[in-house]
Design an enzyme around this catalytic site. Structure first.
Site, PDB file in Angstrom:
ATOM      1  CG  HIS A 264      -4.639  -6.084  -5.697  1.00 32.96           C
ATOM      2  ND1 HIS A 264      -5.726  -6.416  -5.910  1.00 32.96           N
ATOM      3  CD2 HIS A 264      -4.914  -4.805  -4.971  1.00 32.96           C
ATOM      4  CE1 HIS A 264      -6.749  -5.882  -5.153  1.00 32.96           C
ATOM      5  NE2 HIS A 264      -5.989  -4.756  -4.721  1.00 32.96           N
TER       6      HIS A 264
ATOM      7  CD  GLU B  76      -6.257   1.163   4.398  1.00 32.26           C
ATOM      8  OE1 GLU B  76      -7.050   0.283   4.176  1.00 32.26           O
ATOM      9  OE2 GLU B  76      -5.013   1.182   4.061  1.00 32.26           O
TER      10      GLU B  76
ATOM     11  CG  HIS C  35      -8.590  -1.957   8.608  1.00 32.59           C
ATOM     12  ND1 HIS C  35      -9.139  -2.349   7.585  1.00 32.59           N
ATOM     13  CD2 HIS C  35      -9.090  -2.965   9.633  1.00 32.59           C
ATOM     14  CE1 HIS C  35      -9.857  -3.077   7.623  1.00 32.59           C
ATOM     15  NE2 HIS C  35      -9.734  -3.625   8.941  1.00 32.59           N
TER      16      HIS C  35
ATOM     17  CG  HIS D  46      -1.806  -2.216   3.241  1.00 27.40           C
ATOM     18  ND1 HIS D  46      -0.616  -1.883   2.870  1.00 27.40           N
ATOM     19  CD2 HIS D  46      -2.578  -1.193   3.347  1.00 27.40           C
ATOM     20  CE1 HIS D  46      -0.518  -0.638   2.689  1.00 27.40           C
ATOM     21  NE2 HIS D  46      -1.615  -0.263   2.902  1.00 27.40           N
TER      22      HIS D  46
ATOM     23  CG  HIS E 169      -5.902  -3.717   7.075  1.00 26.68           C
ATOM     24  ND1 HIS E 169      -5.037  -2.614   7.585  1.00 26.68           N
ATOM     25  CD2 HIS E 169      -6.338  -3.010   5.804  1.00 26.68           C
ATOM     26  CE1 HIS E 169      -4.823  -1.879   6.710  1.00 26.68           C
ATOM     27  NE2 HIS E 169      -5.642  -2.071   5.535  1.00 26.68           N
TER      28      HIS E 169
END
Length: 453
Positions: free
Chosen positions: A292, A341, A365, A335, A371
């Site tokens: 990803h 974020e 976050h 992460h 998260h």
């Protein structure tokens, strides 16, 4: 709201435009003639220091009916739920989610764009020109005979519900959901709405937004410069008793009054302009073999800090695309980030959290706060067949990502907070299984068994 507005194409271009009602309003060969055509005044709007390097020097020349200095002294006025005093709020490192923010009923309370601005979080200080702030706006009425500009930073406006007709000194822009607009430092603008409207605003204090470097991607991709649109010159010569000019200055609002419309610019030229962009034009880059890719591949605009590759704020989107990777957990990975974020949702359902995160709501976050996908998403994505599949069709989520450590305001800590957000991760199960001794020996092979003896 007319969809027949005309625009100039390109990001950061040198534009020249004049209202068709006044041909020849732009002077030839110079910026500041002794006498401008039609009795206009020449006025420069500087977006950078005079001595900034040529590739980052930003300014425009406006040819207007009256100079913008013609107004009464500024006086402090109510700023509602706007603030930049982060020290008055308590730090909160938790994962935070907000339900969609309420838009007041027009019958009970008329509220325009400025009145509906509420600060959610931010960091830094506009006095030292360093930092950023994030706002929610909710409104149901046009601004009428008043305009606003920020002396603190650039406004990146993301409508979520309801179209905005944005009138600026440079001309008019129609900005609809799934489009964005940027009103840069010092530019006066008015927002008109036909009905209930809601959205998000990112303000950066340090510098201006630019397109991110493409590196090995090459010359084309992500947000292409040609898809950014700036308005053509348009003016109104209108005398108004008590026209209000709102100035956001050092985090506070100030009001001055004048007897005419500020949108009296007959012609202009330069590279310092407001602009808009349709998110459907974003050219998506994605992983096509395995794993990803980091969300940085979805960056539309960035405001860079003095540290190479580190942003005061990035505007990142998660548009419809194909997912084709093999042997890969395809949704966003779990992460912890050295950046903050803030996510918002314009429409649809976000792939990593299909319930709870709703259009008009948002999440934060904070720096190093863990998260990732909720339990339902993890279980589904861990078992589904890895055939090519469309991702995020009918959806548009976005992120304001910043190297700053954001502080949430008291208003945001008390308004529409989803207190149960943390529970979306609680059902995550332990899947770990201890290997048997025979399995370990089989993996070690004969040579390691001999060594043990």
């Amino acid at each position: 709201m007319s969809k027949d507005l005309k625009y100039l194409s390109g990001f950061g271009n040198e534009f020249a435009t004049e209202d068709a009602r006044c041909p020849g309003a732009l002077p030839d060969g110079q910026n500041n003639p002794q006498k401008c055509e039609y009795g206009l005044y020449a006025e420069q709007l500087s977006g950078s220091a005079f001595t900034a390097p040529r590739n980052s020097n930003m300014r425009s020349w406006l040819y207007r009916i009256r100079p913008s200095a013609v107004h009464t002294p500024f006086e402090k006025t109510d700023r509602g739920n706007m603030t930049d005093d982060w020290n008055k709020a308590h730090p909160n490192p938790n994962q935070m989610r907000w339900l969609p923010f309420d838009i007041p009923n027009k019958k009970n309370k008329k509220q325009d764009f400025v009145q509906g601005l509420s600060t959610v979080c931010g960091a830094g200080d506009p006095m030292s020109r360093h930092g950023a702030a994030i706002y929610i706006y909710t409104c149901n009425s046009p601004m009428g005979d008043r305009c606003v500009y920020s002396s603190d930073g650039d406004f990146l406006i993301v409508p979520q519900q309801g179209s905005l007709l944005v009138t600026t000194e440079f001309g008019k822009m129609l900005v609809e959901p799934n489009e964005i607009c940027v009103i840069q430092l010092g530019m006066r603008f008015n927002v008109s709405v036909m009905g209930e409207s809601r959205g998000y605003v990112l303000e950066v204090f340090d510098s201006h937004f630019i397109l991110p470097d493409l590196g090995p991607i090459g010359a084309n991709g992500l947000a292409n410069p040609r898809d950014f649109l700036s308005p053509v010159a348009w003016y109104e010569d209108r005398e108004v008793k008590g026209y209000e000019v709102i100035n956001k200055y050092q985090g506070h609002l100030f009001k001055a009054v004048q007897d005419h419309s500020p949108f009296d610019v007959v012609a202009w030229h330069g590279n310092y302009t407001p602009y808009k962009y349709n998110l459907k034009n974003f050219m998506v880059i994605n992983a096509v073999a395995f794993d990803h890719a980091d969300p940085s591949i979805f960056t539309v605009l960035t405001c860079q800090s003095t540290r190479p590759g580190v942003a005061i704020a990035d505007f990142v989107i998660f548009p419809p695309r194909w997912g084709v990777t093999d042997n890969t957990f395809r949704p966003p990975y779990y992460h912890r980030n050295c950046m903050s974020e803030f996510m918002g949702l314009i429409l649809g359902k976000y792939e990593a959290k299909e319930s709870g995160f709703m259009p008009g709501g948002c999440t934060l976050h904070s720096m190093m706060t863990p998260h990732g996908p909720d339990a339902e998403c993890f279980e589904k994505a861990s078992k589904e067949p890895l055939a090519p599949v469309r991702v995020a069709d009918g959806t548009q989520a976005f992120m304001f990502e910043s190297s700053l450590s954001f502080r949430v305001t008291d208003w945001a800590n008390k308004t529409k907070v989803d207190e149960n957000y943390y529970t979306c991760w609680q059902p995550l199960k332990k899947h770990f299984t201890q290997p048997t001794s025979s399995a370990v020996q089989a993996q070690e092979g004969p040579s390691k068994k001999k060594l043990k003896k």
